[in-house]
Design a protein around this motif. Structure first.
Motif, PDB file in Angstrom:
ATOM      1  N   UNK A 125      -7.700  -3.782   5.084  1.00  0.00           N
ATOM      2  CA  UNK A 125      -8.832  -4.708   5.087  1.00  0.00           C
ATOM      3  C   UNK A 125      -9.558  -4.621   6.427  1.00  0.00           C
ATOM      4  N   UNK A 126     -10.866  -4.416   6.379  1.00  0.00           N
ATOM      5  CA  UNK A 126     -11.680  -4.347   7.583  1.00  0.00           C
ATOM      6  C   UNK A 126     -12.808  -5.366   7.526  1.00  0.00           C
ATOM      7  N   UNK A 127     -12.977  -6.146   8.591  1.00  0.00           N
ATOM      8  CA  UNK A 127     -13.974  -7.210   8.636  1.00  0.00           C
ATOM      9  C   UNK A 127     -14.708  -7.143   9.976  1.00  0.00           C
ATOM     10  N   UNK A 128     -16.042  -7.276   9.928  1.00  0.00           N
ATOM     11  CA  UNK A 128     -16.796  -7.394  11.181  1.00  0.00           C
ATOM     12  C   UNK A 128     -17.231  -8.840  11.333  1.00  0.00           C
ATOM     13  N   UNK A 154       0.039 -17.573  -4.191  1.00  0.00           N
ATOM     14  CA  UNK A 154       1.265 -17.859  -4.943  1.00  0.00           C
ATOM     15  C   UNK A 154       2.469 -17.697  -4.027  1.00  0.00           C
ATOM     16  N   UNK A 155       2.382 -16.722  -3.142  1.00  0.00           N
ATOM     17  CA  UNK A 155       3.387 -16.548  -2.105  1.00  0.00           C
ATOM     18  C   UNK A 155       2.653 -16.110  -0.837  1.00  0.00           C
ATOM     19  N   UNK A 156       3.241 -16.407   0.291  1.00  0.00           N
ATOM     20  CA  UNK A 156       2.629 -16.014   1.553  1.00  0.00           C
ATOM     21  C   UNK A 156       2.657 -14.499   1.702  1.00  0.00           C
ATOM     22  N   UNK A 157       1.531 -13.967   2.239  1.00  0.00           N
ATOM     23  CA  UNK A 157       1.467 -12.562   2.635  1.00  0.00           C
ATOM     24  C   UNK A 157       1.172 -12.518   4.128  1.00  0.00           C
ATOM     25  N   UNK A 158       1.682 -11.502   4.786  1.00  0.00           N
ATOM     26  CA  UNK A 158       1.614 -11.448   6.244  1.00  0.00           C
ATOM     27  C   UNK A 158       0.898 -10.177   6.686  1.00  0.00           C
ATOM     28  N   UNK A 159       0.033 -10.326   7.687  1.00  0.00           N
ATOM     29  CA  UNK A 159      -0.803  -9.220   8.146  1.00  0.00           C
ATOM     30  C   UNK A 159      -0.772  -9.132   9.665  1.00  0.00           C
ATOM     31  N   UNK A 160      -0.711  -7.899  10.142  1.00  0.00           N
ATOM     32  CA  UNK A 160      -0.900  -7.655  11.560  1.00  0.00           C
ATOM     33  C   UNK A 160      -2.383  -7.429  11.783  1.00  0.00           C
ATOM     34  N   UNK A 161      -2.999  -8.329  12.536  1.00  0.00           N
ATOM     35  CA  UNK A 161      -4.431  -8.229  12.779  1.00  0.00           C
ATOM     36  C   UNK A 161      -4.717  -7.595  14.131  1.00  0.00           C
ATOM     37  N   UNK A 178      -3.599  -5.195   8.701  1.00  0.00           N
ATOM     38  CA  UNK A 178      -2.575  -4.313   8.123  1.00  0.00           C
ATOM     39  C   UNK A 178      -1.450  -5.176   7.563  1.00  0.00           C
ATOM     40  N   UNK A 179      -1.172  -5.061   6.268  1.00  0.00           N
ATOM     41  CA  UNK A 179      -0.162  -5.924   5.645  1.00  0.00           C
ATOM     42  C   UNK A 179       1.247  -5.534   6.090  1.00  0.00           C
ATOM     43  N   UNK A 180       1.986  -6.535   6.519  1.00  0.00           N
ATOM     44  CA  UNK A 180       3.364  -6.329   6.987  1.00  0.00           C
ATOM     45  C   UNK A 180       4.303  -7.339   6.317  1.00  0.00           C
ATOM     46  N   UNK A 181       3.963  -7.741   5.087  1.00  0.00           N
ATOM     47  CA  UNK A 181       4.752  -8.767   4.400  1.00  0.00           C
ATOM     48  C   UNK A 181       6.221  -8.387   4.319  1.00  0.00           C
ATOM     49  N   UNK A 182       6.488  -7.172   3.857  1.00  0.00           N
ATOM     50  CA  UNK A 182       7.884  -6.744   3.696  1.00  0.00           C
ATOM     51  C   UNK A 182       8.607  -6.736   5.042  1.00  0.00           C
ATOM     52  N   UNK A 198      -5.900  -9.596  21.262  1.00  0.00           N
ATOM     53  CA  UNK A 198      -6.283  -8.349  20.608  1.00  0.00           C
ATOM     54  C   UNK A 198      -5.413  -8.048  19.396  1.00  0.00           C
ATOM     55  N   UNK A 199      -4.215  -8.642  19.361  1.00  0.00           N
ATOM     56  CA  UNK A 199      -3.324  -8.416  18.215  1.00  0.00           C
ATOM     57  C   UNK A 199      -2.656  -9.733  17.855  1.00  0.00           C
ATOM     58  N   UNK A 200      -2.300  -9.904  16.595  1.00  0.00           N
ATOM     59  CA  UNK A 200      -1.605 -11.111  16.194  1.00  0.00           C
ATOM     60  C   UNK A 200      -1.148 -11.036  14.759  1.00  0.00           C
ATOM     61  N   UNK A 201      -0.205 -11.922  14.400  1.00  0.00           N
ATOM     62  CA  UNK A 201       0.320 -11.978  13.040  1.00  0.00           C
ATOM     63  C   UNK A 201      -0.373 -13.106  12.297  1.00  0.00           C
TER      64      UNK A 201
END
Length: 447
Positions: free
Chosen positions: A22-25, A88-95, A109-113, A79-82
């Motif tokens: 996922x990319x966002x400006x 339905x369930x939480x998903x986790x991303x490294x931003x 970047x998804x890091x749920x697992x 510059x970086x964060x979780x």
């Protein structure tokens, strides 16, 4: 997707559109000015432009998933964060943020697992630390394992944990069910059939996922004899999905970890099984640690050859029995035993024969004495027994019964323990009485 033409170069736009992440400006006000197809699919809003990313993504500030207030999103200097995305369930991303064209470019970047696995391992370390530093009961530690599993495994809303005891799997912990579920049990064969993947996977600890209506069908088939009870306490009719992981210790299934969803047959994503297995391994480690501690404790207080208490165990037991005798106003008798001819036996037939003779004497002492009479091996061929409520006048008959049960000679000396005597004084007195008995036996043989 754009509200107005974003200030991005064509090459950057082309790269971002093809990016699987996922990319966002974000513009200078922190509002979404553009997002790529992956972000559009991820954000639960058909028109996210001009809105703040923190409407959906919240920063994680510690391992327990405590989130900051919605108004204080990711600091601009970070510059970086979780980030967590609710659903339905939480998903986790490294931003990752990078300054770009009077705004910021954000890649998610998804890091749920990986994050859930990290939480599982963090929980494992916490439980293992407790195991090493505290004297908690087994059920308390296993309840902590279950609590962490329900909190961490994606999709889990409830759960239970069983232990194998006397051929049955007894429920020792539960979350989300009736309190009186704990204490009930299923036979080994019923639990194996409920698992359903076969004995090979069972012994390997492979996780199994089962969803409704197959849950109810399997229950009817394999635990029908207790169906009403489990329907009442285990909410079987309400279960939509359940994971069972065998808890394997040294090649044997010692228990099961069960994690349940009461809301959806699709509650558990694929990574849930792997994370659930982490917690089953954690439970096995807890069991191993407690059993090892129990073994070391027994080893420290027992004689390796005979299994009787050792001298250290005698030193611990003596004051307790002496105090009990004083409270009850009962006699306490100590008998000092010595096996005759052990050195000759070792010299003639070898130490294995001598060891066997010592085991036979230990077994004879066990068979003759009451279960509550403790026995100790305190030296090579020297034994001590303590007898609460035994009068000195009753000792000769007891000694004769021991001698009749073995084929080796044994000498014995008994003393009545005085409340003022310490163990060393009693042992010295009993040792002298034992040597007097040995001399009598030798003299009688010479006549």
């Amino acid at each position: 997707m754009s509200a107005s033409t974003p200030p991005l170069e064509p090459e950057t736009l082309s790269w971002l559109k093809q990016l699987p992440e996922a990319g966002v400006w974000l513009d200078e006000k922190g509002l979404i000015g553009w997002c790529n197809p992956a972000a559009a699919a991820l954000i639960p809003d058909t028109d996210p432009l001009g809105k703040r990313l923190e409407n959906w993504f919240q920063p994680v500030v510690d391992e327990s998933r405590v989130l900051q207030d919605r108004g204080s999103w990711w600091p601009h200097h970070a510059q970086r964060g979780l980030l967590g995305l609710a659903g339905k369930r939480w998903r986790w991303f490294q931003g990752t943020l990078a300054p770009y064209k009077n705004g910021q470019l954000c890649i998610l970047h998804e890091v749920t697992h990986e994050y859930n696995q990290a939480l599982a391992y963090a929980s494992s370390l916490e439980v293992l630390s407790s195991l090493l530093t505290q004297e908690e009961q087994l059920e308390e530690l296993l309840m902590r394992v279950l609590q962490a599993a329900v909190r961490v495994v994606p999709g889990a809303e409830a759960g239970s944990l069983t232990l194998l005891e006397k051929g049955e799997f007894r429920f020792v912990a539960q979350i989300g069910f009736a309190d009186n579920l704990t204490g009930h049990a299923l036979s080994y064969n019923h639990e194996l059939a409920w698992y359903g993947l076969g004995e090979q996977d069972w012994l390997l600890g492979k996780p199994r996922l089962l969803v409704a209506p197959h849950i109810q069908e399997r229950t009817q088939k394999h635990v029908s004899h207790e169906l009403d009870m489990f329907n009442q306490m285990g909410k079987l009719e309400e279960l939509k999905a359940t994971i069972t992981v065998p808890i394997v210790l040294q090649g044997q299934v010692m228990g099961t970890l069960n994690l349940d969803s009461l809301t959806s047959t699709e509650a558990f994503p694929p990574e849930s099984l792997a994370i659930a297995q982490t917690f089953a391994l954690q439970a096995a480690t807890v069991l191993y640690g407690l059993l090892a501690r129990r073994y070391l404790s027994e080893l420290a207080l027992s004689d390796a050859l005979t299994g009787l208490g050792n001298r250290h165990a005698l030193e611990e037991s003596f004051p307790k029995l002496k105090a009990q005798a004083a409270r009850l106003d009962w006699p306490l008798t100590l008998i000092y035993w010595d096996m005759d001819g052990l050195k000759r036996l070792n010299d003639r037939y070898g130490h294995a024969a001598g060891d066997q003779a010592l085991k036979i004497l230990a077994a004879a002492l066990r068979s003759v004495f009451r279960q509550e009479d403790p026995i100790f091996r305190i030296g090579g061929d020297e034994f001590v027994s303590l007898h609460l409520g035994l009068q000195l006048s009753e000792v000769p008959e007891l000694v004769q019964r021991v001698r009749a049960a073995i084929h080796v000679g044994v000498s014995a000396g008994a003393v009545m323990v005085s409340p003022l005597q310490d163990l060393q004084a009693v042992l010295a007195q009993a040792d002298a009485a034992m040597y007097a008995d040995k001399r009598r036996l030798r003299d009688s043989l010479e006549l």
